[in-house]
Design a protein around this motif. Structure first.
Motif, PDB file in Angstrom:
ATOM      1  N   SER A  80       0.836  -1.205   0.000  1.00 31.17           N
ATOM      2  CA  SER A  80       0.000   0.000   0.000  1.00 31.17           C
ATOM      3  C   SER A  80       0.873   1.258   0.000  1.00 31.17           C
ATOM      4  CB  SER A  80      -0.919  -0.022   1.220  1.00 31.17           C
ATOM      5  OG  SER A  80      -1.575   1.200   1.381  1.00 31.17           O
ATOM      6  N   ARG A  81       1.922   1.261   0.811  1.00 35.98           N
ATOM      7  CA  ARG A  81       2.807   2.429   0.869  1.00 35.98           C
ATOM      8  C   ARG A  81       3.568   2.602  -0.444  1.00 35.98           C
ATOM      9  NH1 ARG A  81       6.774   1.720   4.958  1.00 35.98           N
ATOM     10  NH2 ARG A  81       6.180  -0.440   5.223  1.00 35.98           N
ATOM     11  N   ALA A  82       4.029   1.510  -1.044  1.00 37.92           N
ATOM     12  CA  ALA A  82       4.772   1.596  -2.310  1.00 37.92           C
ATOM     13  C   ALA A  82       3.868   2.080  -3.438  1.00 37.92           C
ATOM     14  CB  ALA A  82       5.377   0.245  -2.664  1.00 37.92           C
ATOM     15  N   ALA A  83       2.574   1.816  -3.323  1.00 43.95           N
ATOM     16  CA  ALA A  83       1.627   2.211  -4.374  1.00 43.95           C
ATOM     17  C   ALA A  83       1.170   3.661  -4.239  1.00 43.95           C
ATOM     18  CB  ALA A  83       0.419   1.276  -4.358  1.00 43.95           C
ATOM     19  N   GLU A  84       1.604   4.374  -3.204  1.00 39.50           N
ATOM     20  CA  GLU A  84       1.263   5.791  -3.040  1.00 39.50           C
ATOM     21  C   GLU A  84       2.195   6.598  -3.925  1.00 39.50           C
ATOM     22  OE1 GLU A  84       1.492   6.861   1.092  1.00 39.50           O
ATOM     23  OE2 GLU A  84      -0.243   5.633   1.594  1.00 39.50           O
ATOM     24  N   HIS A  85       1.698   7.001  -5.069  1.00 38.08           N
ATOM     25  CA  HIS A  85       2.545   7.693  -6.035  1.00 38.08           C
ATOM     26  C   HIS A  85       2.338   9.207  -6.053  1.00 38.08           C
ATOM     27  CE1 HIS A  85       4.039   3.893  -7.333  1.00 38.08           C
ATOM     28  NE2 HIS A  85       2.831   3.474  -7.645  1.00 38.08           N
ATOM     29  N   ALA A  86       1.560   9.694  -5.109  1.00 34.93           N
ATOM     30  CA  ALA A  86       1.351  11.137  -4.976  1.00 34.93           C
ATOM     31  C   ALA A  86       1.178  11.428  -3.492  1.00 34.93           C
ATOM     32  CB  ALA A  86       0.110  11.571  -5.752  1.00 34.93           C
ATOM     33  N   PRO A  87       1.584  12.609  -3.057  1.00 35.68           N
ATOM     34  CA  PRO A  87       1.423  12.946  -1.635  1.00 35.68           C
ATOM     35  C   PRO A  87      -0.042  12.860  -1.217  1.00 35.68           C
ATOM     36  CG  PRO A  87       2.758  14.593  -2.768  1.00 35.68           C
ATOM     37  CD  PRO A  87       2.191  13.694  -3.819  1.00 35.68           C
ATOM     38  N   THR A  88      -0.252  12.361  -0.031  1.00 33.61           N
ATOM     39  CA  THR A  88      -1.607  12.289   0.511  1.00 33.61           C
ATOM     40  C   THR A  88      -1.706  13.257   1.679  1.00 33.61           C
ATOM     41  OG1 THR A  88      -0.931  10.444   1.913  1.00 33.61           O
ATOM     42  CG2 THR A  88      -1.991   9.891  -0.169  1.00 33.61           C
ATOM     43  N   PRO A  89      -2.891  13.829   1.890  1.00 30.73           N
ATOM     44  CA  PRO A  89      -3.042  14.775   3.004  1.00 30.73           C
ATOM     45  C   PRO A  89      -2.879  14.055   4.340  1.00 30.73           C
ATOM     46  CG  PRO A  89      -5.152  14.402   1.878  1.00 30.73           C
ATOM     47  CD  PRO A  89      -4.105  13.632   1.140  1.00 30.73           C
ATOM     48  N   VAL A 115      17.618 -12.106 -15.995  1.00 28.55           N
ATOM     49  CA  VAL A 115      16.588 -12.002 -14.959  1.00 28.55           C
ATOM     50  C   VAL A 115      16.198 -10.538 -14.852  1.00 28.55           C
ATOM     51  CG1 VAL A 115      15.974 -12.489 -12.568  1.00 28.55           C
ATOM     52  CG2 VAL A 115      17.745 -13.863 -13.687  1.00 28.55           C
ATOM     53  N   MET A 116      14.905 -10.258 -14.961  1.00 25.86           N
ATOM     54  CA  MET A 116      14.396  -8.895 -14.782  1.00 25.86           C
ATOM     55  C   MET A 116      14.002  -8.686 -13.316  1.00 25.86           C
ATOM     56  SD  MET A 116      14.639  -7.033 -17.442  1.00 25.86           S
ATOM     57  CE  MET A 116      13.679  -5.659 -16.832  1.00 25.86           C
ATOM     58  N   VAL A 117      14.434  -7.566 -12.798  1.00 22.96           N
ATOM     59  CA  VAL A 117      14.098  -7.177 -11.431  1.00 22.96           C
ATOM     60  C   VAL A 117      13.397  -5.827 -11.520  1.00 22.96           C
ATOM     61  CG1 VAL A 117      15.026  -6.546  -9.177  1.00 22.96           C
ATOM     62  CG2 VAL A 117      16.073  -8.415 -10.479  1.00 22.96           C
ATOM     63  N   THR A 118      12.191  -5.757 -11.000  1.00 20.84           N
ATOM     64  CA  THR A 118      11.464  -4.495 -11.017  1.00 20.84           C
ATOM     65  C   THR A 118      11.307  -3.978  -9.591  1.00 20.84           C
ATOM     66  OG1 THR A 118       9.329  -5.624 -10.960  1.00 20.84           O
ATOM     67  CG2 THR A 118      10.192  -5.026 -13.128  1.00 20.84           C
ATOM     68  N   THR A 119      11.220  -2.658  -9.494  1.00 21.69           N
ATOM     69  CA  THR A 119      10.966  -2.041  -8.192  1.00 21.69           C
ATOM     70  C   THR A 119       9.779  -1.110  -8.321  1.00 21.69           C
ATOM     71  OG1 THR A 119      12.450  -0.172  -8.583  1.00 21.69           O
ATOM     72  CG2 THR A 119      13.399  -2.110  -7.500  1.00 21.69           C
ATOM     73  N   GLU A 120       9.038  -1.022  -7.255  1.00 19.81           N
ATOM     74  CA  GLU A 120       7.969  -0.027  -7.127  1.00 19.81           C
ATOM     75  C   GLU A 120       8.191   0.628  -5.783  1.00 19.81           C
ATOM     76  OE1 GLU A 120       3.130   0.507  -7.197  1.00 19.81           O
ATOM     77  OE2 GLU A 120       3.941  -1.480  -6.792  1.00 19.81           O
ATOM     78  N   CYS A 121       8.141   1.938  -5.770  1.00 23.40           N
ATOM     79  CA  CYS A 121       8.387   2.625  -4.515  1.00 23.40           C
ATOM     80  C   CYS A 121       7.483   3.838  -4.364  1.00 23.40           C
ATOM     81  CB  CYS A 121       9.853   3.014  -4.370  1.00 23.40           C
ATOM     82  SG  CYS A 121      10.690   3.432  -5.871  1.00 23.40           S
ATOM     83  N   SER A 122       7.377   4.277  -3.114  1.00 22.84           N
ATOM     84  CA  SER A 122       6.552   5.437  -2.795  1.00 22.84           C
ATOM     85  C   SER A 122       7.006   6.632  -3.613  1.00 22.84           C
ATOM     86  CB  SER A 122       6.676   5.769  -1.308  1.00 22.84           C
ATOM     87  OG  SER A 122       6.367   4.634  -0.516  1.00 22.84           O
ATOM     88  N   GLY A 123       6.063   7.473  -3.985  1.00 19.10           N
ATOM     89  CA  GLY A 123       6.387   8.619  -4.828  1.00 19.10           C
ATOM     90  C   GLY A 123       6.376   8.189  -6.288  1.00 19.10           C
ATOM     91  N   LEU A 124       6.913   9.003  -7.135  1.00 18.84           N
ATOM     92  CA  LEU A 124       6.969   8.663  -8.558  1.00 18.84           C
ATOM     93  C   LEU A 124       8.274   7.924  -8.807  1.00 18.84           C
ATOM     94  CD1 LEU A 124       5.593  11.964 -10.056  1.00 18.84           C
ATOM     95  CD2 LEU A 124       4.404   9.793  -9.728  1.00 18.84           C
ATOM     96  N   CYS A 125       8.287   6.671  -8.449  1.00 21.37           N
ATOM     97  CA  CYS A 125       9.540   5.928  -8.444  1.00 21.37           C
ATOM     98  C   CYS A 125       9.284   4.489  -8.845  1.00 21.37           C
ATOM     99  CB  CYS A 125      10.099   6.036  -7.031  1.00 21.37           C
ATOM    100  SG  CYS A 125      11.278   4.825  -6.542  1.00 21.37           S
ATOM    101  N   GLY A 126      10.141   3.986  -9.684  1.00 22.02           N
ATOM    102  CA  GLY A 126      10.087   2.595 -10.081  1.00 22.02           C
ATOM    103  C   GLY A 126      11.194   2.338 -11.087  1.00 22.02           C
ATOM    104  N   SER A 127      11.517   1.065 -11.300  1.00 20.70           N
ATOM    105  CA  SER A 127      12.567   0.749 -12.265  1.00 20.70           C
ATOM    106  C   SER A 127      12.469  -0.708 -12.694  1.00 20.70           C
ATOM    107  CB  SER A 127      13.950   1.016 -11.678  1.00 20.70           C
ATOM    108  OG  SER A 127      14.218   0.105 -10.621  1.00 20.70           O
ATOM    109  N   GLY A 128      13.123  -0.986 -13.799  1.00 21.55           N
ATOM    110  CA  GLY A 128      13.281  -2.343 -14.301  1.00 21.55           C
ATOM    111  C   GLY A 128      14.749  -2.535 -14.639  1.00 21.55           C
TER     112      GLY A 128
END
Length: 152
Positions: A80-89, A115-128
């Motif tokens: 849930s925290r990693a899926a927060e891609h915009a600031p919340t009040p 091997v592909m490694v993906t990341t998802e992180c809080s904010g506008l962040c992610g990578s492959g």
């Protein structure tokens, strides 16, 4: 002839891996986990271990019990925290970075794998990131540095 090859390739995609190839896939998964950058601040770096969300962990459940130092098993709160891609009040929750390791792709000749490694992180962040390995006499060895394939 190429139509027959395409049909055979499609049939192979859904096939269960042999015990030997399953062992190779799990060894590669373990090696990728060992090659990950060290976990960031305590409690913010996670590895996706839910077998219903990650096919590698379904194929190799023992990997979930051998996480590298600095990483925790992802749970619903971390997701849930990693899926927060915009600031919340209100009060800001701690950030989270979730790493998902794909099932390795072993070349037909059995000598190399990616091997592909993906990341998802809080904010506008992610990578492959792509990790490449070559087979040695006894196991697999990473070939060069991991290569970024995409970043957000």
């Amino acid at each position: 002839m190429s139509m027959l090859f395409a049909l055979l390739s499609l049939m192979h995609v859904g096939a269960e891996p042999s015990e030997a190839s399953r062992r190779d896939l799990c060894v590669l998964g373990h090696m990728v986990m060992a090659d990950l950058p060290s976990g960031r601040e305590a409690g913010s770096a996670y590895i996706e271990t839910d077998p219903s969300r990650d096919e590698l962990m379904k194929l190799c459940p023992t990997l979930a019990r051998a996480l590298p130092a600095g990483y925790l098993a992802a749970d619903d709160d971390a997701r849930s925290r990693a899926a927060e891609h915009a600031p919340t009040p209100g009060v800001q929750r701690p950030s989270a970075l979730i790493v998902t390791i794909a099932i390795p792709s072993i070349a037909q000749d059995g000598r190399s794998a990616t091997v592909m490694v993906t990341t998802e992180c809080s904010g506008l962040c992610g990578s492959g990131t792509e990790y490449r390995y070559t087979r040695t006499h006894k196991t697999w060895r990473r070939q060069g540095k991991p290569r970024a394939r995409w970043v957000s």
